[in-house]
Design a protein around this motif. Structure first.
Motif, PDB file in Angstrom:
ATOM      1  N   THR A  31      -9.058 -13.696  35.437  1.00 60.50           N
ATOM      2  CA  THR A  31      -7.619 -13.603  35.184  1.00 60.50           C
ATOM      3  C   THR A  31      -6.837 -14.215  36.351  1.00 60.50           C
ATOM      4  O   THR A  31      -5.859 -14.930  36.140  1.00 60.50           O
ATOM      5  CB  THR A  31      -7.200 -12.127  34.987  1.00 60.50           C
ATOM      6  N   GLU A  80      -7.030 -18.154  36.422  1.00 63.17           N
ATOM      7  CA  GLU A  80      -6.307 -18.905  35.389  1.00 63.17           C
ATOM      8  C   GLU A  80      -4.816 -19.056  35.690  1.00 63.17           C
ATOM      9  O   GLU A  80      -4.090 -19.664  34.910  1.00 63.17           O
ATOM     10  CB  GLU A  80      -6.504 -18.211  34.036  1.00 63.17           C
ATOM     11  N   THR A  81      -4.358 -18.561  36.804  1.00 61.20           N
ATOM     12  CA  THR A  81      -2.935 -18.590  37.117  1.00 61.20           C
ATOM     13  C   THR A  81      -2.505 -19.904  37.756  1.00 61.20           C
ATOM     14  O   THR A  81      -3.329 -20.653  38.293  1.00 61.20           O
ATOM     15  CB  THR A  81      -2.577 -17.447  38.095  1.00 61.20           C
ATOM     16  N   ASN A  99      -3.147 -10.064  40.680  1.00 60.59           N
ATOM     17  CA  ASN A  99      -3.942 -10.250  39.467  1.00 60.59           C
ATOM     18  C   ASN A  99      -5.352  -9.694  39.479  1.00 60.59           C
ATOM     19  O   ASN A  99      -6.042  -9.742  38.466  1.00 60.59           O
ATOM     20  CB  ASN A  99      -4.005 -11.755  39.135  1.00 60.59           C
TER      21      ASN A  99
END
Length: 121
Positions: A58, A61-62, A118
């Motif tokens: 997660t 993927e930012t 995150n």
């Protein structure tokens, strides 16, 4: 992003080790700071970031991860080339070290923000 970090970190590892071997063979250790920074920021830090991103997709993927990747890989060569010139006696290379170092710090701060924001259980 994790795999990209890991793959490019291996390139920095090869560069750092070859520089170390060159210094050892010539018995001239002027580039020790360059060697150390390439191995620490290029190999070690990027490998660890890559492993964290693999473990926490997660965060990987930012946009923060992408910006971190590019800042790190723009900053490190600028900083290391500048540092190589600086330790070789070219005093005018100081700004390159400063610009590269500043970009590196910004990239690492973005990495920290990304992880704190995150990475969750």
């Amino acid at each position: 992003m994790g795999i990209k970090f890991i793959k490019i970190s291996v390139c920095y590892f090869v560069v750092g080790i070859c520089l170390g071997m060159y210094m050892s063979m010539t018995e001239k250790f002027d580039f020790t700071p360059v060697h150390v920074h390439i191995n620490l920021l290029g190999w070690t830090a990027m490998t660890l970031a890559g492993l964290i991103y693999v473990a926490f997709p997660t965060a990987a993927e930012t946009t923060l991860a992408k910006v971190h990747f590019w800042l790190h890989n723009i900053a490190l060569p600028i900083m290391m080339i500048g540092l190589a010139f600086l330790v070789s006696g070219v005093k005018s290379a100081g700004p390159a070290v400063a610009v590269g170092g500043t970009l590196m710090v910004l990239g690492i701060i973005l990495f920290a923000i990304n992880i704190l924001k995150n990475v969750k259980n």
